[in-house]
Every structure is written in structure tokens, then in C-alpha cells.
Design an enzyme around this catalytic site. Sequence first.
Site, mmCIF file in Angstrom:
data_model
loop_
_atom_site.group_PDB
_atom_site.id
_atom_site.type_symbol
_atom_site.label_atom_id
_atom_site.label_comp_id
_atom_site.label_asym_id
_atom_site.label_seq_id
_atom_site.Cartn_x
_atom_site.Cartn_y
_atom_site.Cartn_z
ATOM 1 N N ASP A 1 -11.351 -39.020 26.268
ATOM 2 C CA ASP A 1 -10.095 -39.614 25.837
ATOM 3 C C ASP A 1 -9.457 -38.800 24.709
ATOM 4 O O ASP A 1 -10.149 -38.305 23.811
ATOM 5 C CB ASP A 1 -10.356 -41.049 25.357
ATOM 6 N N GLU B 1 -8.243 -35.759 28.708
ATOM 7 C CA GLU B 1 -6.869 -36.245 28.690
ATOM 8 C C GLU B 1 -6.091 -35.485 27.619
ATOM 9 O O GLU B 1 -6.124 -35.827 26.444
ATOM 10 C CB GLU B 1 -6.839 -37.746 28.389
ATOM 11 N N ASP C 1 -2.456 -46.113 31.408
ATOM 12 C CA ASP C 1 -1.470 -45.949 30.339
ATOM 13 C C ASP C 1 -0.054 -45.837 30.888
ATOM 14 O O ASP C 1 0.872 -46.486 30.398
ATOM 15 C CB ASP C 1 -1.781 -44.689 29.525
#
Length: 1161
Positions: free
Chosen positions: A939, A964, A1047
Amino acid sequence: MLDGRATSSVGCSTAGVLTSSAMLAGGTSRAQSRLSSPTPQGTRGSGAGGRQRLDGKASSSSRPSSRSSSPARVFDARVMATAYRSGAGDGRSRAATRMRAGPWVGTSTTAGGNSRHLRGAGVKTRVLFGNDASAADIDDAIELEAPASVAKECFYEESYAATQRVRVANKLTMKVETNGVRYRVSVETDLASEHLLLHWGVAPTKEHWDQWMTPAENIRPPLTTETVGVCQTMFTQSQTGRMDEGKLNCVIEGNIIDGDYAINFVLFDKKLEQWLHQEKGGFFHVPLPQPPAPEFVTTTLSVVEEYEEEVEEIVYEEEEEDKPPTPAMAEDAVTVTTPDADETDGAVMFSFDEDEDATPSPDGLTSRVMAPPVDPQPLADKTDLGVFASGIQAMKKLLRGSTFDVEEVLAISETPTLIPLSAMDDVQATIEEKEEEIMPPVMNGPIEEPPVFEIEPVVEGPVAPPQPKTIKKMVKKSRTIQREVREALPVKLVEGSWVITNTIEEVVHNEKEVQYTIGALVEKDPKGGGVRLRVEAEVPWNLVLHWGIVPRGARADVWSLPPESWRPMGSSVYKDKACETPMKRFESSLYGLSTLNYVELELGNAPTAVRFVLKEANGTRWVDHNGDDFVIPMPEASAASSTLDAKSQQDMRDATDVAMAAVARAAEMNLNSIVEVADVAVLEPEVEKDVEVEVEVAPKPEISIMDDEDDEEEIVVAKAAPVIEGPELVEVDQAPDVVVAPPTPEPVPVPVKTASSRVTSAVGNGREVLLQGFNWESSKSPSSWYANVENLADTIGRIGFTVIWLPPPTDSVSLEGYMPRDYYDLNSRYGTVDELKSLIKALRRNGVMSLGDAVLNHRCAHSQGPEGLWNQFGGKLAWDARAIVADDPNFGGKGSPSDGDFFHAAPNVDHSQSFVKADLEEWMQWLQKEVGYDGWRLDYVRGFWGGHVKDYMEATQPGFAVGEFWDALDYKYDAPEYNQDAHRQRIVNWINAAGGLAGAFDVTTKGILHAVFERQEYWRLSDKAGKPPGVMGWWPSRAVTFVENHDTGSTQGHWRFPRGKELQGYAYILTHPGTPTVFWDHIFDNNWGHLHEPIERMISIRKESGVHCRSTVSIVRCEQSVYAAVIDDNLLMKIGPGEFHADGAWKVALSGQDFCIWTKK
């Protein structure tokens, strides 16, 4: 004003709130005069229940409504001002009410359910002046011509309450009064506070004016509490008169006779936790009235006084003969002392040292010597003492050398023995008796003569007469004297009328929460003539609109500079990202209107949204939406045509070059059925929609294509722009790596494999298909999410997914798991640790690898540190502030400076600390061993250097890993740049820093797909080299493509994929190189049921055609409305509404709305 340049405003909302403003500038009339009639409580007026013109003619509602309008009525200024103060109505702000009525007013009509504000030629608006206007005065009102305008539909209207804390100067008045007997101190302020306290004490004297003593109870007002030696009294609303309304007051009364010198105080706002002092930081000091000085009288008193006086006295003394001291006395144990007469009564004290070897004395001597004196008498004088001492010396000489020592007998008593002078005869007799006893016995033979002891007799001579001696001594006497005494008379206080004795005025500054009202109205031309945005702000300063646009296809948080044609006159560019436009200011004394700033923007073919904040002109103050930007949505742009319709000459050239290059590649591949770009009108019809053709393709053996040499050949890097940082990569030609299956007459079943049988690599075996195994709401599932996924494990494997990305497993401050706290606590909102282990085992049985979502960039603390900052961690990894980067602005880190971007909601972990890296590596290894994860989804890797990721990957050796790295694309005005090399270069740099041991989500490709579908610009899907324009065009094996995730979509919607274009997006990523990702909702959520079967079929086609992460792409059509490409010479696909068909060498495998996939016959 009568010259036509005036700006006037009249009108009120349903409950009387003033609603509209009319602006006239530069000689052009823009009157906005609206007056809605009153309606019952709970209903809406002004644009909902009807609007009233000032000439008494009612206009129709600006919105369809079942609420009827009220009769016409004209309000005078006094009614409107009263209603404005009342604040009643439907709860919306005045700016919002103005927005509902619309800023462009004349008449209003409703047609087809659309509210239109019309400015027709010849429409007149009457403006009423004066406080006492009546209906009869309407005929005399000034008529203003409203210019003609194009009809506009109201698309969006909203008001916002922006709360700001500003420093405000407030008046503080201290008034001291007295009536001669009592005093009264009034402290009054215009501070706006709900809980203001007077923190006060008293100074006892002038010399101690700065002391704070506890006030006496009799002077404490009501609502007073004692705290730490002082008092706190709550201010109350002033009740003294109408003019004092809104002021806070505190009154202290006391008796003057008490004598307190002053009151010292500061103010404390309990709600805001603010201490308010003098401007220089001191406390406020208020001297109190003092009682008058007392009068004194003098009286004479007779006083008996005792005193001491020195007198001389003559005394007589006898001479004492001087005798030399006996040498033996100095060393002997005989001590003669003369105690005070009152203690010994004149006796002589003897003490004898006791000898340890002394023999007991005869009873006679002991009883006589040691017995207490019967009648002690003091020595007469020194002569008696000398006689006595001489006798003792004689006795000692007599007995010395004998076996029986009288000294020892006399020393039996440890305490001194008092022998009076009258007993001296007995002592002498005793000595004589003992002298006879110790004589040696008579013996036969010659007798030796005994030693002769001579005792010197004491010869008494003539006694000398006493000699006179003068001594001085003090004698107490008394006398009577006269003394004057000065006495103060009691003070008599006379009560009279109250008079002011002192008034002190100060200025106190405090931070105050101020609420400003911001309104926005968006109107669009239904015929495509553009969009108009009006922003109003009731802020008392001159304002500048600091604004930017969110281009079509961009993330919602992107700021982009608007095109020059959209910028109003006087606008300036701010850092190439935003525009600053001065707002017009409108002030009116009519009806108590506050200052209004407004601006209008003509936006042409609208962007996705407009973002703005307000800035003080020539100042430093800002107004935002409670810490965020104001975001105003815009209507959808009209659909683009199927012809080249680029927004600039450069885009036109880029699109043409791409299209011609695609035609040339098609000719090289002998695809003779593909016509030139200009012939789109005569193309054959597209294949039937929604036709599925079953194609039997022999399954291919699993072949690993992950070699280091392939990685080096795969990297193709564009020329780095000046803004790009990171290591440069060598540009090399890409060597095609196509895996072709051997021909097989009949399908051969593929044996079920476990995940552990695959080749370990950063991207698996190169043929992986990734499933995101949750959405943003999964943590709120009524049952265990892990159990839900486990129930679908067989289906997940059957569909063809080989990797699943599971949600964050750790204890977290947030429900979703992205604010981790205790890394080793794996009981989360998704389920228990045992349920997680069971899920991973079930997935492994179906050949699916499991990725753990590792949130390594930040970690939430368990408690606050010494400075009150949250930087103390608990659990097994009990870190402190050293584990946080030093330049974290919120958490007081003491580590090294950050090497990435900040995540402001939690402490940013410093991965350069050796203990932090060791702890995290151990934790990730524990997850692999204890839980069974096969790889990682990392992340927010923008927050730390990719080299740290390399260390973690080398420590854990995952089978699959993806990071990410999500940042904004490059935009120009309202559209993304065609060339996104700089954006994908940043992602490639991160992968390279990680040593190629992890892939990255291809954010570049997603952003380009947004622009393609929202703007119908399919020519963007080819870069200038004829390759895919995202990361898949440069480093395809490390590109993890996706359409949506938790998201961007789900219930968050930060960057939602264009609705209705999802299948085109999946048709692109599931047929192209890289590792494609499917979002959970799109394959398992019933709300997206229309996507399930097509996506499942696309996965099957990908596997049947042998498409892998390094497959080659040949783009054969790339125009405004269509894109087509051949992949590995085994698969042909097209997306877009434009016409395209394949020749006889291909057969349709799957088709749908605006997409089709063919495979080789």
C-alpha cells in the site's frame, strides 16, 4: 443609483431571509430583484414555492414543485430586516437561497421538467427604494432593462457553511463604582463566547499589587468556583439595556472597609480552551476604592515603669594564706569542688576515682565515710577548706604504701561524698585508728624501724581582719512616667449614590470561529452552448477565486489550469496549476445586507468538476470547505463525433500520426480488410452484438517466461523529461517473446495445480490473472468476510483467477484496515486469524495464490508521547518517535528525513532505521509462515523509497508482489496530455528502485482509458512509437493493469471508471500484456451482474490464446472512435463505436456493446 450603474437588492426567502442581489456594472443592467411570499413553516419559497416580482406580477417557479405559491405581497424594509435577523426558514443559507432563485432573472418558465431562467428582451425589473414603500409606490419604481440571454437549465446548486478560526479584536471595559460604603467592579466585553470565565484574585496591599490572593466569600458573585487559590466566575449576558445586547458582563461587589487593594484577572474561554491576556501578555489590574484615611487623637497616660539601676556595695573578705600545692594532689583522684550554695548547702564535695584492684574496706570506715551527712554545714571560708584539704593530704601520706589503702575505701562511692566541717574530727580519728591497725605485728628477731610519717601540724596564726571590697550589682526599681498615645478614630463611611470612580478600556484578541456562507450555481445550455458557474461568498474581505478544473478522465483530486478562453478578465495563473480571478464586491446598506463577493465563469464544454478555494485579496487569509476544496460537479459533456475532433492543433497532429501508423502496420500484416482512416463511412457493419462463439483451443503447458535476460530486453524508456527523477534505464529494442502451443488434435485436460508448484517470481509465472478479493464495504459484512470468500474458493479457481488480493489483516484504527496499529494482532473486522488461515488453505487447494495487503508506509500509535503527540507504539513492535521520519509535520518524529511523500493521517514510518526494517522483515516472514501468504500487495509505496521494498522482497521471496504507486497524470487545461511518458516514467523508476522484485499498478493506462471513453478519443491508446501508452508499453511484465478498485470505485468513488464503459476496459486489459486485475464487485456483486459472464469469458479467451505478461501488441487501428490491435498474432480485438471488421482468418470469440474479440481460425 439613478445613473444606471447602481447595484440594488431586494427580496427575502420563505421565512424572510434576504435572498437575492442585483448587480449593475459598467453601465450594463443586471438586476436581480426577487421577493418571495411568505409560506407556512417547513415549506420552501424563493424558487420552490413561487417568486414575486416587485410590480406585483407573480412569476412561475424555477423548479417543478407541488407547493403552491402564496399571494403577491410587498415587504417594506423594516419587515425584511426583521426577518433577516430572525434566521428562520428552511435551514439553508442566504447564499443558497439566492442560488435557488438563480442569478439570471427576469421571468421564469418551466418546460419538460427543466427549470429555465430566462432573460428576455424587454423584460423589466422594478427596484424599490425606501423604508416606507407601499404597493402604491410601485408605479414610481425605477425600471431597469434586462438584456436578452440564452436560456439556461439549472444543473446544480448548493450552499456551504465554511467555518474559520480568525483572530478578532474585542473591546474590554472595566468600570469601578462606589456608593461610599460598597464598591462595584463591572467587567464587560463584546467577545462572542458561550462559556467565558473571569479568572481572578485580589491584591491585598499596594506594595503587593501583583499578588493573587483568594477572594473572600462575601465578594464572590454567583456562578463562582474556587480553583487553585483563585476564583473563576462565568460571564452572563448583559441585562442593563437594549444597547448592551450581545455583550457579556461580570460584576463583583464588596465592602470598602475590607481594605482589598485591587482585583487582578485574565479571561478564559472554556469552549475554545483559550486564555486571553493583555496585548503585552500581562494580566488586567483594576484598583479598588479605598476607605478614607482615619483621624488620630493624642492622650497622656501615667504609666508605672519598672527598671534596673546599678548600685555599689562594700563587702569584707578574710585573707587566705597562699600555700603551695601538694604535688601528689595533682595526680591523685581526690577532687575538691565547691558547688553553689543553693545546691550543696555549703558542703564540700569529694570524689575519688575507683581502683579496679581495691580491696573491700572495713565496715567501720565505710559506714562512716560513705554515710550521708547528717547536718551539712557550708565551709566558713577558704581557711576551713585549706585545713580540711591539708588533713586529707596528711591522711593520704600516712596510708600510702600500705596494703590497705584508705583512698580505695573512700573511692567506693562513684558519686562525690559531702563531708561537713563538723565531721572532720571523726575523719581524723578514723585516720589515727587505721594508722594503728596497719602497723606491722611484733616479730622475733631484730625489729626494723617502721617508716616515719610526718604530719605537718596546722599552725593557726593570728586571724587577719576582713578587707573591705566594693562590688556593683543591679537593683530593680519602679517609677511613674507620663506617656503620650496616638490613637486612630473609627472610620465612619457615609452611604450615598453610586458614582463611577474609574473606567479602564482595553482591547483583547481571541481566536473566533466565524461561519461564512458560500453558494454555487451551475447552469447549462441544453443546446450545448456551454456551462456557467456563479460563486457567491458572504465574506467581509475582498476576495480572489483560486480555482482549477478537474479534466475529463482525471482523478477527482486533480487541479488543472483552465483554458485561457474560460478565464475571466483580470485572471492570473498560479504556478501553472490554478487560476486566480478577482471577485466583484457588492455592499449595500439596504436592509442590513452583509458584504457579498461574486464571480461568474463561462466554462464552455464543461470539465468533470471545478475545484476552488477563496483567498483574501492582498492578504494571507483563506476560506476553504473545512479543510478541503470546494468541488462543484459539472454536467456531462456532449458526446464527441466519430471524426477527428481534437482540442488543439497538436492533438490533431498526434491523432493523425497515430492513425496513419496503425494503418501502415495493418498493411504490413496483410490485414487487407482494414480500410483507410478516411473511409469510416463505407466500412462494413460491425458483427452482431452479444454473440459468443465457442472456440476450442488446446490448453498450453505452463511455461515460465521469467528470465533476467527478458527483463533487460523488455525495458523501453522514453527520453526523460527534466522533471523526472531517478536512475536512467538503458533504452533497448524489445525482443518479442511469444509462446506458441504445439498443435493437438483433441483438448487435453489440465491437471489441478497448487499455488506452491509455481515458479517463484515477482509476477508469478507470467500468466497470472489477479482478483481483488474485497471492496470498501467488506469490513462491514454481517458475517465473516474471510468465510464468505472461502465459500467461493472453488468458483474463483474455476473462473481462472490465479492470484487473489486479500484485505489488510491487522488491527487497525479504521474499519477497512488501512490505518494499522498492532501488526501482530490479526483479528480484524474481516474475521479471525483462524478464519484467515482456513481461507488461504482453501484458495491454495484451488491453485490460487494469496496476497497480503501490507501497509508499511504508516502506522498508528497507541499513546501520546511527552510532547502530547501520538508517537508511542504498543504491541510486540513497541516503537517510539525514532521510528517516525523527522520531517513528519504532525507526529514529532525523531528518525531520518522522509524519502517519499507524506501520508498526513498517521505517523510515517522511517524505513531507514535498522530496527524498523528488521522488525518489518520479521513480521512479513511470520505472516508467510504462520498465515500462509504467497505474496504482497504493498500500500502507498509513494511514501518511501523503492530500495526499501527491494530489501523486504529479498527477505520474503514472494511469488507475486505489486505496489500501489498512484499519482496524478499530466494535464493541460481540461484534458490529459497525449504524451504521458513522464507519468509512467515515475512508476518505472520506482519498479527499478525495487530491483524489479515487485510490479506496480498501471495507473497510467487507467487514466488514459478514462480520457478515451469520456472524450471518445481512442487515438490516445497508442504512443508515438506505436506501443501501448502506459507502463505496459515499457515494462509489461511489471505492469498490473486494472479498471477499478476499492479506492477508485466502490462506495468511495475517488476515480470512478466511466459508467457503461467497464466491458470495453476489461476487453482492453484482459487481451493485452501485463497482469490484469478484476475488481470484486464486477465479478461477484449482483449489482454488476451484466459484467459477470463477459468477464469470465474474456479470462477464458486470454488463457486459450496464450496471452501472457510479455505478449506483443501490434496496433492496427487507432482513431477518434475505434481502436484495434493484434496480440501475439493469435488474438484480434477492437473497442469503440467506430466500425471495424476482420477478414476470413479470424472468428468471433466474444462481442458486446462497442467491443469485439476474435481468435485465429
